[in-house]
Write a protein that holds these residues in place. Structure first.
Motif, PDB file in Angstrom:
ATOM      1  N   MET A   1       0.879  -1.218  -0.133  1.00 42.77           N
ATOM      2  CA  MET A   1       0.006   0.019   0.006  1.00 42.77           C
ATOM      3  C   MET A   1       0.831   1.324  -0.063  1.00 42.77           C
ATOM      4  SD  MET A   1      -3.010   1.333   0.085  1.00 42.77           S
ATOM      5  CE  MET A   1      -3.686  -0.219   0.119  1.00 42.77           C
ATOM      6  N   GLY A   2       1.685   1.348   1.040  1.00 43.83           N
ATOM      7  CA  GLY A   2       2.724   2.262   0.873  1.00 43.83           C
ATOM      8  C   GLY A   2       2.123   3.938   0.705  1.00 43.83           C
ATOM      9  N   GLU A   3       2.822   4.484  -0.105  1.00 42.73           N
ATOM     10  CA  GLU A   3       2.492   6.075  -0.059  1.00 42.73           C
ATOM     11  C   GLU A   3       1.022   6.294  -0.407  1.00 42.73           C
ATOM     12  OE1 GLU A   3       3.209  10.273   0.137  1.00 42.73           O
ATOM     13  OE2 GLU A   3       4.531   8.670   0.894  1.00 42.73           O
ATOM     14  N   SER A   4       0.493   5.493  -1.499  1.00 38.59           N
ATOM     15  CA  SER A   4      -1.088   5.725  -1.940  1.00 38.59           C
ATOM     16  C   SER A   4      -1.896   5.360  -0.429  1.00 38.59           C
ATOM     17  CB  SER A   4      -1.061   4.512  -2.715  1.00 38.59           C
ATOM     18  OG  SER A   4      -1.283   3.103  -2.191  1.00 38.59           O
ATOM     19  N   GLY A   5      -1.545   4.579   0.449  1.00 34.24           N
ATOM     20  CA  GLY A   5      -2.299   4.499   1.667  1.00 34.24           C
ATOM     21  C   GLY A   5      -2.311   5.712   2.556  1.00 34.24           C
ATOM     22  N   LEU A   6      -0.960   6.256   2.717  1.00 38.56           N
ATOM     23  CA  LEU A   6      -1.112   7.634   3.384  1.00 38.56           C
ATOM     24  C   LEU A   6      -1.463   8.763   2.705  1.00 38.56           C
ATOM     25  CD1 LEU A   6       0.336   8.859   5.700  1.00 38.56           C
ATOM     26  CD2 LEU A   6       2.508   9.234   4.516  1.00 38.56           C
ATOM     27  N   VAL A   7      -1.549   8.670   1.529  1.00 35.04           N
ATOM     28  CA  VAL A   7      -2.382   9.951   0.834  1.00 35.04           C
ATOM     29  C   VAL A   7      -3.694   9.783   0.987  1.00 35.04           C
ATOM     30  CG1 VAL A   7      -2.776  10.797  -1.563  1.00 35.04           C
ATOM     31  CG2 VAL A   7      -0.438  10.279  -0.964  1.00 35.04           C
ATOM     32  N   ARG A   8      -4.267   8.484   0.774  1.00 31.99           N
ATOM     33  CA  ARG A   8      -5.823   8.175   0.998  1.00 31.99           C
ATOM     34  C   ARG A   8      -6.062   8.579   2.502  1.00 31.99           C
ATOM     35  NH1 ARG A   8     -10.860   8.058  -0.035  1.00 31.99           N
ATOM     36  NH2 ARG A   8     -12.107   6.280   0.531  1.00 31.99           N
ATOM     37  N   LEU A   9      -5.258   8.289   3.408  1.00 36.25           N
ATOM     38  CA  LEU A   9      -5.630   8.521   4.848  1.00 36.25           C
ATOM     39  C   LEU A   9      -5.551  10.002   5.155  1.00 36.25           C
ATOM     40  CD1 LEU A   9      -5.972   7.729   7.877  1.00 36.25           C
ATOM     41  CD2 LEU A   9      -3.454   7.759   7.905  1.00 36.25           C
ATOM     42  N   ARG A  10      -4.759  10.747   4.699  1.00 34.26           N
ATOM     43  CA  ARG A  10      -4.677  12.251   4.704  1.00 34.26           C
ATOM     44  C   ARG A  10      -6.130  12.755   4.011  1.00 34.26           C
ATOM     45  NH1 ARG A  10       1.680  12.837   3.380  1.00 34.26           N
ATOM     46  NH2 ARG A  10       2.336  12.851   5.716  1.00 34.26           N
ATOM     47  N   ASP A  11      -6.355  12.217   3.044  1.00 34.15           N
ATOM     48  CA  ASP A  11      -7.546  12.781   2.330  1.00 34.15           C
ATOM     49  C   ASP A  11      -8.787  12.590   3.003  1.00 34.15           C
ATOM     50  OD1 ASP A  11      -6.293  13.672   0.089  1.00 34.15           O
ATOM     51  OD2 ASP A  11      -6.685  11.838  -1.115  1.00 34.15           O
ATOM     52  N   LEU A  12      -8.855  11.399   3.752  1.00 30.88           N
ATOM     53  CA  LEU A  12     -10.148  10.924   4.531  1.00 30.88           C
ATOM     54  C   LEU A  12     -10.125  11.941   5.857  1.00 30.88           C
ATOM     55  CD1 LEU A  12      -9.651   7.138   4.266  1.00 30.88           C
ATOM     56  CD2 LEU A  12     -11.667   8.149   3.382  1.00 30.88           C
ATOM     57  N   LEU A  13      -8.923  12.209   6.296  1.00 30.59           N
ATOM     58  CA  LEU A  13      -8.946  12.911   7.568  1.00 30.59           C
ATOM     59  C   LEU A  13      -9.351  14.344   7.106  1.00 30.59           C
ATOM     60  CD1 LEU A  13      -5.691  11.705   9.350  1.00 30.59           C
ATOM     61  CD2 LEU A  13      -7.994  11.252  10.030  1.00 30.59           C
ATOM     62  N   ALA A  14      -9.036  14.955   6.095  1.00 28.66           N
ATOM     63  CA  ALA A  14      -9.113  16.194   5.788  1.00 28.66           C
ATOM     64  C   ALA A  14     -10.691  16.595   5.540  1.00 28.66           C
ATOM     65  CB  ALA A  14      -8.457  16.771   4.266  1.00 28.66           C
ATOM     66  N   GLY A  15     -11.626  15.262   5.181  1.00 27.22           N
ATOM     67  CA  GLY A  15     -12.837  15.608   5.117  1.00 27.22           C
ATOM     68  C   GLY A  15     -13.643  15.644   6.389  1.00 27.22           C
ATOM     69  N   LYS A  16     -13.153  15.508   7.693  1.00 22.27           N
ATOM     70  CA  LYS A  16     -13.641  15.837   8.760  1.00 22.27           C
ATOM     71  C   LYS A  16     -13.394  17.180   9.380  1.00 22.27           C
ATOM     72  CE  LYS A  16     -15.159  11.505   8.539  1.00 22.27           C
ATOM     73  NZ  LYS A  16     -14.808  11.397   7.198  1.00 22.27           N
ATOM     74  N   ARG A  17     -14.517  17.765   9.967  1.00 23.92           N
ATOM     75  CA  ARG A  17     -14.382  19.113  10.401  1.00 23.92           C
ATOM     76  C   ARG A  17     -13.802  19.070  11.660  1.00 23.92           C
ATOM     77  NH1 ARG A  17     -17.652  22.028  13.639  1.00 23.92           N
ATOM     78  NH2 ARG A  17     -19.273  20.396  14.145  1.00 23.92           N
ATOM     79  N   GLU A  18     -14.114  17.852  12.470  1.00 25.87           N
ATOM     80  CA  GLU A  18     -13.501  17.782  13.913  1.00 25.87           C
ATOM     81  C   GLU A  18     -13.448  16.247  13.929  1.00 25.87           C
ATOM     82  OE1 GLU A  18     -14.498  21.401  16.723  1.00 25.87           O
ATOM     83  OE2 GLU A  18     -16.005  19.949  16.162  1.00 25.87           O
ATOM     84  N   LEU A  19     -12.626  15.769  14.932  1.00 24.87           N
ATOM     85  CA  LEU A  19     -12.297  14.513  15.092  1.00 24.87           C
ATOM     86  C   LEU A  19     -11.788  14.164  16.627  1.00 24.87           C
ATOM     87  CD1 LEU A  19     -12.280  11.565  13.964  1.00 24.87           C
ATOM     88  CD2 LEU A  19      -9.644  12.006  13.289  1.00 24.87           C
ATOM     89  N   LEU A  20     -12.394  13.010  17.248  1.00 23.75           N
ATOM     90  CA  LEU A  20     -11.492  12.493  18.346  1.00 23.75           C
ATOM     91  C   LEU A  20     -11.182  11.242  18.348  1.00 23.75           C
ATOM     92  CD1 LEU A  20     -13.700  12.738  21.793  1.00 23.75           C
ATOM     93  CD2 LEU A  20     -12.418  10.447  21.078  1.00 23.75           C
ATOM     94  N   ILE A  21      -9.942  10.949  18.463  1.00 27.58           N
ATOM     95  CA  ILE A  21      -9.142  10.205  18.462  1.00 27.58           C
ATOM     96  C   ILE A  21      -9.102   9.089  19.808  1.00 27.58           C
ATOM     97  CG2 ILE A  21      -6.924   8.788  17.749  1.00 27.58           C
ATOM     98  CD1 ILE A  21      -6.790  10.663  15.614  1.00 27.58           C
ATOM     99  N   SER A  22      -9.440   7.884  19.702  1.00 26.76           N
ATOM    100  CA  SER A  22      -9.046   7.081  20.876  1.00 26.76           C
ATOM    101  C   SER A  22      -7.711   6.549  20.968  1.00 26.76           C
ATOM    102  CB  SER A  22      -9.958   5.641  20.729  1.00 26.76           C
ATOM    103  OG  SER A  22      -9.666   4.752  21.943  1.00 26.76           O
ATOM    104  N   TYR A  23      -6.865   7.042  21.815  1.00 25.45           N
ATOM    105  CA  TYR A  23      -5.472   7.150  21.740  1.00 25.45           C
ATOM    106  C   TYR A  23      -4.823   6.322  22.782  1.00 25.45           C
ATOM    107  CZ  TYR A  23      -0.787   9.039  22.650  1.00 25.45           C
ATOM    108  OH  TYR A  23       0.540   9.028  22.829  1.00 25.45           O
ATOM    109  N   SER A  24      -4.052   5.334  22.415  1.00 28.75           N
ATOM    110  CA  SER A  24      -3.441   4.488  23.758  1.00 28.75           C
ATOM    111  C   SER A  24      -1.989   4.563  23.766  1.00 28.75           C
ATOM    112  CB  SER A  24      -3.761   2.983  23.359  1.00 28.75           C
ATOM    113  OG  SER A  24      -2.895   2.572  22.137  1.00 28.75           O
TER     114      SER A  24
END
Length: 283
Positions: A1-24
């Motif tokens: 997946m590599g770089e394409s997965g990271l690009v896709r992830l950034r695009d998905l995140l950019a589509g959210k106005r705000e986000l809460l992440i469950s962080y461990s």
């Protein structure tokens, strides 16, 4: 997946106005939080769920990392041990616990007026018995790493390429994963496991688990560390007896994640392989 997965992830995140992440503080949620911080800035908040299932050392490490990354975070206390059903340690205990955790995340998101709650689930997580995934689906937790098509290997590669120091961080799991199914989960038993693992870490071991079978401790270490355990056998036995174990054993099969699930291979619920849209399914 590599770089394409990271690009896709950034695009998905950019589509959210705000986000809460469950962080461990683990690799997956740390990677997601770091990328989300770069995309969302102050529209991101991370929430750590603290309970007696979380080792104190991991909580401290997670807080330190969040501070170093400059990520807004908060710690919320939850108590899965308040559920008698969970404490009975049935085969779906991960589902029961995850349900409690996800509801706590949803309640906090509602309080903050945030619609989307995300976690660090990735496509590799569907290769083991993970009933907790069903609970997160029921509570509408978003899995951006899965949606981006990223596996554990993809995350490690991307984290390394981005210069994240934790790219090779080993997997971690809650303390309840050290208790056999059907054996009661108690605060005392969890504390004994945590103290045992803290002790082994203090004398130089890494990449291991202490599985608690009543008064017997079953130590799993990588095979290249077994001779070190045997060479230091007396110290190991004395250390684990001090924290409450009567017997101390070494598992010759070595360390492997999810070893408590081995007894379930032929008897897990038929739909445990169910997965979010687009994710691989274990059949």
């Amino acid at each position: 997946m590599g770089e394409s997965g990271l690009v896709r992830l950034r695009d998905l995140l950019a589509g959210k106005r705000e986000l809460l992440i469950s962080y461990s503080g683990g690799l997956d949620s740390s990677f997601l939080a770091s990328v989300a911080r770069d995309v969302l800035g102050d529209r991101l908040i991370c929430v750590m769920l603290d309970s007696r299932l979380v080792p104190r050392s991991e909580l401290a490490m997670a807080e330190k990392r969040a501070q170093e990354m400059g990520i807004a975070y908060q710690v919320i206390s939850v108590d899965p041990l308040s559920s008698p059903e969970f404490c009975a340690s049935p085969a779906n205990r991960c589902y029961l616990c995850k349900k409690i955790m996800c509801r706590a995340l949803r309640e906090e998101a509602a309080r903050l007026g945030i619609e989307y709650v995300a976690d660090g689930l990735n496509s590799s997580d569907f290769c083991d018995y993970r009933p907790g995934i069903h609970a997160s689906e029921e509570e509408r937790i978003w899995h951006p790493l899965v949606e981006a098509g990223m596996s554990k290997g993809d995350i490690r590669t991307a984290a390394r390429d981005l210069g994240m120091e934790f790219w090779d961080q080993p997997a971690s799991a809650c303390l309840a994963s050290r208790i056999p199914y059907s054996e009661p989960i108690t605060a005392e038993g969890l504390a004994r496991v945590e103290a045992s693992e803290d002790f082994l870490r203090s004398i130089g071991f890494s990449g291991f688990r202490v599985r608690a079978h009543g008064s017997l401790a079953r130590i799993e270490v990588s095979k290249d560390q077994m001779h070190h355990i045997l060479e230091n056998g007396q110290e190991v036995v004395e250390g684990l007896r001090r924290v409450g174990f009567s017997y101390v054993t070494l598992d010759l099969a070595g360390y492997r994640t999810g070893s408590m699930n081995e007894v379930l291979r032929d008897g897990v619920p038929g739909d445990w392989h169910a997965s979010p849209r687009g994710a691989p399914q274990r059949r």
